[in-house]
Structures are given as structure tokens and as C-alpha cells.
Design a protein around this motif. Sequence first.
Motif, PDB file in Angstrom:
ATOM      1  N   LYS A 181       0.676  -1.615   0.006  1.00  0.00           N
ATOM      2  CA  LYS A 181      -0.010   0.467   0.007  1.00  0.00           C
ATOM      3  C   LYS A 181       1.220   0.975   0.216  1.00  0.00           C
ATOM      4  O   LYS A 181       0.230   1.896  -0.731  1.00  0.00           O
ATOM      5  CB  LYS A 181      -0.944   0.145   1.243  1.00  0.00           C
ATOM      6  CG  LYS A 181      -1.697   1.639   0.636  1.00  0.00           C
ATOM      7  CD  LYS A 181      -3.004   0.442   2.098  1.00  0.00           C
ATOM      8  CE  LYS A 181      -3.985   2.260   2.012  1.00  0.00           C
ATOM      9  NZ  LYS A 181      -5.290   2.294   3.486  1.00  0.00           N
ATOM     10  N   LEU A 196       0.470   4.417  -2.268  1.00  0.00           N
ATOM     11  CA  LEU A 196      -0.140   5.418  -2.614  1.00  0.00           C
ATOM     12  C   LEU A 196       1.404   6.819  -2.727  1.00  0.00           C
ATOM     13  O   LEU A 196       0.848   7.823  -3.601  1.00  0.00           O
ATOM     14  CB  LEU A 196      -0.132   5.918  -1.020  1.00  0.00           C
ATOM     15  CG  LEU A 196      -1.604   5.238  -0.385  1.00  0.00           C
ATOM     16  CD1 LEU A 196      -1.406   5.534   1.215  1.00  0.00           C
ATOM     17  CD2 LEU A 196      -2.308   5.545  -0.693  1.00  0.00           C
ATOM     18  N   ARG A 197       2.085   6.108  -2.957  1.00  0.00           N
ATOM     19  CA  ARG A 197       3.016   7.447  -3.979  1.00  0.00           C
ATOM     20  C   ARG A 197       3.658   7.257  -5.173  1.00  0.00           C
ATOM     21  O   ARG A 197       3.901   8.207  -5.881  1.00  0.00           O
ATOM     22  CB  ARG A 197       4.470   6.829  -3.032  1.00  0.00           C
ATOM     23  CG  ARG A 197       4.766   7.123  -1.333  1.00  0.00           C
ATOM     24  CD  ARG A 197       6.280   6.472  -1.275  1.00  0.00           C
ATOM     25  NE  ARG A 197       6.310   6.665  -0.502  1.00  0.00           N
ATOM     26  CZ  ARG A 197       6.359   6.469   1.094  1.00  0.00           C
ATOM     27  NH1 ARG A 197       4.846   5.350   1.311  1.00  0.00           N
ATOM     28  NH2 ARG A 197       6.359   7.170   2.495  1.00  0.00           N
ATOM     29  N   LEU A 241      -7.994  -0.069  -0.782  1.00  0.00           N
ATOM     30  CA  LEU A 241      -7.588   0.539  -1.703  1.00  0.00           C
ATOM     31  C   LEU A 241      -8.137   0.583  -3.195  1.00  0.00           C
ATOM     32  O   LEU A 241      -7.118   0.749  -3.985  1.00  0.00           O
ATOM     33  CB  LEU A 241      -6.476  -1.210  -2.175  1.00  0.00           C
ATOM     34  CG  LEU A 241      -5.711  -1.713  -1.124  1.00  0.00           C
ATOM     35  CD1 LEU A 241      -4.365  -2.882  -1.397  1.00  0.00           C
ATOM     36  CD2 LEU A 241      -4.482  -0.394  -1.710  1.00  0.00           C
ATOM     37  N   TYR A 293      -7.997   3.846  -4.322  1.00  0.00           N
ATOM     38  CA  TYR A 293      -6.833   4.779  -5.000  1.00  0.00           C
ATOM     39  C   TYR A 293      -6.661   3.984  -6.516  1.00  0.00           C
ATOM     40  O   TYR A 293      -5.829   4.271  -7.144  1.00  0.00           O
ATOM     41  CB  TYR A 293      -5.306   4.276  -4.161  1.00  0.00           C
ATOM     42  CG  TYR A 293      -5.542   4.808  -2.515  1.00  0.00           C
ATOM     43  CD1 TYR A 293      -5.921   5.945  -2.738  1.00  0.00           C
ATOM     44  CD2 TYR A 293      -6.353   4.145  -1.931  1.00  0.00           C
ATOM     45  CE1 TYR A 293      -6.025   7.124  -1.601  1.00  0.00           C
ATOM     46  CE2 TYR A 293      -6.203   4.733  -0.298  1.00  0.00           C
ATOM     47  CZ  TYR A 293      -6.220   6.111  -0.634  1.00  0.00           C
ATOM     48  OH  TYR A 293      -6.285   6.759   1.344  1.00  0.00           O
TER      49      TYR A 293
END
Length: 546
Positions: free
Chosen positions: A458, A462-463, A493, A496
Amino acid sequence: MVLSPEIKYPYIIMNDSIFSPTIDKFPSRDITIAYRLWRASLWHEAMHILLTNFWSENFIDYYDSYYRLSNHLLISNIIEDYRIEKEGIKLYPGMDKELKFSKAIYYYLANTPNNIIEAYIQAMNFGAIKNIDKINKEWIKRVIKAVEYTRKALKKGKNVFDIAYNVCNILGIEEFEKLDFSIIESFSKTNKQEISENELEKIIENWIKEKNEFENQIIEKEEFEEENIKINNSKKASIKEIKNNIEGNFEEIEEEIIEEILKIDNIIKEELELIKLEEKRLEKGHKGIESKVIPKIIIPERLYEDEQKYYDMELINHLKSQLRNLRKGWKEVYSYTGEFDLESYISKNKKFFIDEERIKIGGYKIIILLDHSSSIYGHHYNYKKCCIALAEALSELNIEFSIFAFTEYRDRQTNDRYTHVYLIKSFEEKWTKINAKRLAQIQPFGGTPLADVYKIIKPLLLRTKGKIIFITLTDGEPAQGTENECKKIINSLKKYCDMIAIAFGYNMKNVMRLIENLKNLEYTRYIALDDVRKLPEKILRLLGES
């Protein structure tokens, strides 16, 4: 042929396979030297596979009695080594200088023979005997006679095992005396040494010099004729007389031979670049995914398993074709008409037919996660074929993607369980055979800590900037008692990225169970197939809806 870091002796045969040492077992800290030695050794074993009849009665006896080897069987093996190298060079002349390079290095590292058998082995392997002036003169006479007889007998096509009986008699050793394994061990030692380029030239020069001196003692007219060397009828022709009959200057020719042996072919340079690049990555990690960012992600360090068996070119080409359509702007959608779709029918969707619709697709980044828990065993070939096919297709279309795989290991002493998440390819890397080889190393093992794996990945997700598709290749069976936790992290998740799952089963009944598994985990989209070759037909709908 199987590469193994665990074998004690240079090469052994078990279960119809030749087990070979890995590069790190070869006697040099210099990767270029070690690689050339390793490459020549693989070629040697390949020539055994091509030219040695392992199923002959004699060889079956040989390998059935490996741990009670006799002198005769060892001598037979040495003669067969010599034979297959001579025949192999006729088929693959480009390997001649690589073989000479290998022999020069091993001759440099060899010890002075402790007995007449070791002296014969060196004479056959290297064409010379180390520190010959320090060896019993009677041994030398017998060895020279044995080598001369061996070469002539092979030219006449005599059986290797029959030749070995006569060699034992010439050497004055008992054929069926149990072999002293220290003889084999003496040829298995790999003392790591730093060898500079200047030393390398001297090593090769010295081997050629001592080889020529030893050859001068073996009166074998046929051997000289093969090299277009004319000698007189005298059996005591000296090396100087032989040199004088070669057109041109012998020293110049010798220098050319040394230069040719030292020269590294382009194909070897390319192979070495891949190995050096991989070593650099293993040492320094990968930009953006170093241990500081994701401490629980590791990179496979041992690259012994062959990746080629997972390359299905028909599947790869078909998948490339379908993904090109996706790039052009076509996607599959659910409809009341079109092609019947089993997954939609099982999921009780109102629209269980598939049709095509024109779309405009933006740029996506794709994360692929390969589940390699023990429940995958039996299907792992299909999962790896699918993963490599996707990678090959995405790479050709210049779509950014990363690949991870996971297994779980249990400590037998403490019974503690450890989740291993492997980085196969980062977004920053270009997809190469090294990445495919990394993937090939992962073996199905342990439970399915899917929720833990998603938590580990994760932070990277996110990055990652831009739109993301997260593809999980899994049977949808997380560790017992973690189903709700897994469902929760999947839904987290989905904020995103699109969470997509692909599964492979034995038959349609098994496929229906897999579809229910994936449905219960609430993936965005999912498919289950009984044949990996059906994947390209489904990929438009699977990715296009993003």
C-alpha cells in the motif's frame, strides 16, 4: 540441467538431471573470469547431454555405483570428457577459445599430482602436467604412453570403457580398486583468487608453453597433421623442428592465439552486462523502492531457475494484439447481446453478454501481484505464464508497470510465520530476462496472507502518481479467518485504484468456485479461466472498463 548452490562435487547426475554449480562456486572473484569459466562448464555438460549415451549399460552401472566408484569408472569418465569436447568443438567451433581459456585458468590453479591417476587426468584435461619436473619419471612415461594410446583408440572409434581398461593396465593401477574420493575433491577446490588482466595473459602463455612441451613428448603423427604441421619421419622430432615447419613466425602465431583467447565475444559482453546490472541492483536496491520506503519487500538474490519454460509465445503474441486494440480505444462492455460470459452469469448480473464499444483510454500504471502460496501449486505454471505474458505485452506497449510476488514461510522450530514479498520489477526498471528470471525463482509455498501483502504494498501504491490498475493473480483463498480483513483492505485500496483479480482452475466446476471466491472478496472486476490461453479474449473487458 539444474543449477544448484548446494552440490559438493562439480557435477552430479540425479533423477535424469545434471546438477551444475552456480557462478559463485567458480574460482575467481572477477565476475568476467568466473562467468567465462561457468559458461564453458555449462557447454561441456551440454555436450554430454548431446553426445554421451547415458542409457548405455556401462553408464547406468557408472551412475548407479557413484559412491563406490572404481579407478576404471573414473578413467572412463575422464576419457569421455575428452571425447565429447573434441566432438563438441567440431559442432561449435566458436567455443574453442572459451574452452582454452577455461583450461588455462584451471591449469594455473591445479596442484602438483599426488599419484599417477591425477597425472593422467591433468594430461587429458589440460594437455599438460603441473610441475612435471617434480613428478616420478616412471609415472610420466606411463602417462605419456596412456595418453597416446587413448587418443589413437578414440580415433579408431573404440569403446570408452574398453579403452579405460587398457589405460589402467598401462598406468599400472588396479581397475576395480575403490576410488579414493580425495582425487575428485582435489579437482573440486575453488580457491578464490584475484587475477589481473596482465596475470591472465601470463597464465594463458604459460599453459600454451607447457602444453606444447608436453605434446612434444607424445609421438602422434596424426595429431600434428590435423594442425597442418609437417614433421619428418623421426619419432624424436623436437618442438623447434615442428615450429620451423609452420609458415611464418611461431612466436607471432602464439601471440595471436593468446590474444584470441583473451578476447571477449560480444555475446558474452551482453550477457555479462545483464549480470553486472543485476548485481548492482541487488547491492544498491531500486530507486523509489529501497528498504527505507518498503522494508518488507525483498529482491530474489539467487537466479538459478530457468525462466524459458514460462514463455508461451502464442499467448504473448495474442495478448499483445489484444492490448494494442485497447490502446487504440476499444473496450468490452456488458450487454444484452453479444458473446455469452460465464462469470457474469454465475455472478447473476442482468447483462451476461459481452459486446465491444469505442472508448478513449487515458494512461494507466499497472501493479501486478502474483500469489504463490501453496494453494497455487499445480497451477503455478499458468500463473507465471500469465504474469510473463502480461509483462511482455505491457513492455512492448510502453505501459508503466511493476510486479510483486509473495509466499509465506514457517519457522519449523518456533512455528512463527513470515510473509515474503518479492520485488520482480519496479516502475523505474525496463522489463528484461533478468526480471523474468527473478519471477521464475519464486516457488509456491505456505499460507495466503493476502491482507498482509496488500498492507505491505500500500505505501508504494499511495506514492505512485496517476491512475492505477492493480492486478492480483490469485485463487481468492486468503488465510483462514482473514477473509473479512482481506475484503476490508481490498475495498480500502479501491479508493486509489481498480482492484482486478485473475484466477486459473482445473475445470469449469473449479472455475465456478474460484469466481465465487473472487466475488466474495469484492474485487472491482475478476475472471477465472480453466485455460491460460483464454486470457487474451478476456483482457479487453478486464482492463478496458478502467
